[in-house]
Design an enzyme around this catalytic site. Sequence first.
Site, PDB file in Angstrom:
ATOM      1  N   ASP A 105       0.844  -1.179   0.000  1.00  0.00           N
ATOM      2  CA  ASP A 105       0.000   0.000   0.000  1.00  0.00           C
ATOM      3  C   ASP A 105       0.884   1.236   0.000  1.00  0.00           C
ATOM      4  O   ASP A 105       2.117   1.127  -0.046  1.00  0.00           O
ATOM      5  CB  ASP A 105      -0.966   0.010   1.190  1.00  0.00           C
ATOM      6  CG  ASP A 105      -2.331   0.597   0.810  1.00  0.00           C
ATOM      7  OD1 ASP A 105      -2.374   1.791   0.469  1.00  0.00           O
ATOM      8  OD2 ASP A 105      -3.338  -0.139   0.845  1.00  0.00           O
ATOM      9  N   HIS A 111      -2.850   3.043  -4.692  1.00  0.00           N
ATOM     10  CA  HIS A 111      -2.218   2.545  -3.463  1.00  0.00           C
ATOM     11  C   HIS A 111      -0.780   2.113  -3.730  1.00  0.00           C
ATOM     12  O   HIS A 111      -0.311   1.106  -3.200  1.00  0.00           O
ATOM     13  CB  HIS A 111      -3.038   1.392  -2.865  1.00  0.00           C
ATOM     14  CG  HIS A 111      -4.350   1.827  -2.289  1.00  0.00           C
ATOM     15  ND1 HIS A 111      -4.455   2.491  -1.095  1.00  0.00           N
ATOM     16  CD2 HIS A 111      -5.622   1.715  -2.775  1.00  0.00           C
ATOM     17  CE1 HIS A 111      -5.742   2.762  -0.849  1.00  0.00           C
ATOM     18  NE2 HIS A 111      -6.467   2.317  -1.856  1.00  0.00           N
ATOM     19  N   GLU A 137      -9.795   2.489  -5.371  1.00  0.00           N
ATOM     20  CA  GLU A 137      -9.385   3.824  -4.963  1.00  0.00           C
ATOM     21  C   GLU A 137      -8.178   4.329  -5.749  1.00  0.00           C
ATOM     22  O   GLU A 137      -7.166   4.753  -5.184  1.00  0.00           O
ATOM     23  CB  GLU A 137      -9.095   3.846  -3.456  1.00  0.00           C
ATOM     24  CG  GLU A 137     -10.330   3.531  -2.620  1.00  0.00           C
ATOM     25  CD  GLU A 137     -10.051   3.496  -1.130  1.00  0.00           C
ATOM     26  OE1 GLU A 137     -10.981   3.790  -0.349  1.00  0.00           O
ATOM     27  OE2 GLU A 137      -8.914   3.155  -0.741  1.00  0.00           O
TER      28      GLU A 137
END
Length: 521
Positions: free
Chosen positions: A184, A257, A320
Site C-alpha cells: 500500500d 495505493h 481507490e
Amino acid sequence: MTERISIVPRPARVEGRNGWFELKPSSRVLCAGPGAEAVAELLAAYLRPATGYELPVSQGEQRQPGDVVLVAQGEPAPDDAGFVPEAYACDVGEMVTLEAESAAGLARAVQALRQLFPAEVYASEVQRVEWRIPCARIEDSPRFRWRGLHLDVARHFFSVEQVCRFIELLAMHRYNICHLHLTDDQGWRIEIRKYPRLTEIGSTRAGTIIGHHRARPRQIDHQPYGGYFTQDDIRTMVDFASRRHVTLVPEIDMPGHMQAAIAAYPELGNTDQTIEPRCHWGISQHVLNVEPGTVRFMQDVLDEVMTLFPGRFIHVGGDEAPKHQWSESDRAQQRMAELGLKSEDELQSWFITQMDEHVQSRGRRLIGWDEILEGGLAPGAAVMSWRGEKGGIAAAQQGHDVVMAPGHHVYFDHHQAEPTAEEPAGIGGLSTTEHVYAYEPVPAELADGQAHHVLGAQGQLWTEYIPTVRQLDYMTYPRACALAEVLWRQPGEKRYADFLERLGEHRQRLAVLGVRAHPRP
C-alpha cells in the site's frame, strides 16, 4: 444430548448419543486415504501440548477402542475456482472416526473435533483434566466455497509468527481463505528479488500519523516504521496455512495505493516529484503510469508472487485509484489515444486487463475490488465487492464470480459496540456481532441462475488503527465467529440466540488461546 455439543460454526447435523469417548495415553491416530496422514499428524500435534500424550500416527493398523481414525475417501480434482469438496462426518463412540471426501474435509473435521474436548485442549502446556468427549454423530458441509478473512499488513506490519497465529485462529473457525494485503502507500511488505528497492526503500516510512486521519492539524510521530516478509518468510506462512488446508490469497494493489512502490522506483509514477512512503492514511493521488515498462514491471512482480503463492486467485486490488494524474499527464493522454480509449476509467480497465491476461497465462485467476468493473471488466476476472453489494450483483449478472465483502457488514475495522466514543480508535462506522450474524451474502437481486457466482464472503481487517495483535484480536472476535457461521450454515438454519449460547462456551476456548475478544455481546 445435543445440548452438550457446542461447536462454532455449528455443524449442519448433530445427533447426540449416550456415553463418552475418552482419549488416553494408549490412544492412536490412524489414517487412510490421500492426504490423510498429514492431517492426522496435525491432529496429533494439536492434542500433544495440553494432554501430554505422544499419540502415534500410523496407517494400516487394526482399529481398536480408544483410537482416532481419519479416512479421506479420495483426492477430488479442484473445481474451476480451485476448491474441493469439504463435507465430512465425525462419529464418536468407542473410537472416533473422521471421514471426508477430501483431505481438506478432514481438516475441517479435525477443527470440529477439537471443540468437543474441554476448552483446556487449546492450552500450550499439560492440563490435568479428563479428555472426554460426548458420543455423537456429526454430518457437515459448508454452504460457501470461499470463507475468508483479510489482513492488512501494509499499514501496520505483523510478523510471520503473528500471521501464522492469525491463520491458526482462522482455521479453528473452519475458514479456508486468508487474504493478505501486502502492499500500500504506507509500505511494501514482500521481497521482490528483481526489484530490491521495493523493500529497501518502500518498506519503511518516516513516521506514522498520530490519532485519527480526519483530525487537523495532522501530526506525525517521526518514528521510522517498517518491516517486510522475505520470500522464505512467505514460504513459511504458505506451508503453515497449507497444512491446515487454508489458502493464502496475496494482494498487490494497483494501479492505485502505489506510493511506496513509486517512492522506490520513481519511473513508475506520472510526475517528477520526489516522494516517500506515505505517513498518514487516506487515498494518495500517486498512481502508476501506464507505460509498457510499468506494465512489464508489475507483471514481473506478479510472476514472483505466483511462484510463492500456489493458490488459484491472485488479487490485484484496483480500488481507490484517483485519475487526476492521468487526466493531467500529457503522456497518459497520449497513451489513451494510442490505445483507442475514451476515458481514464477505460484506461484502468485496460491496465487491469494486461494483468488479467498475464495471470491467466500462468494458469491462475485474477480477482480485484469492485472498481475493476469501471470501464469494462476484464474477461476472466472475479470481483470482491466492498462498496456495498452493487458491484457484486453487476459482476454476477455478467457471469463473473464474486466474493462479497461489503463494508456495512463485514469490515471489522469498524466499531462493534455503542457508544462508539468508548471504543478504541477505528476507521468509523458500526458493525455489531448481531449485525454480522444477520448478513446474507447472496443478494435477492440475483436470479437462480446467477446466485452460484457468489463464491462466498470474507471479513476485512484494515489496520490503520490496529497496530498490535491484542487490538487485532479485539476487533476480529467475536465478529469472525459470527461470520464463520454465516458462511457455513444455510440462512434458514441460523438462530442468533443459539449462537450466543454456544459463543459463551467458545469464549473459554479463545481465552485459553490468549485471545482477548471484545466483551460484547
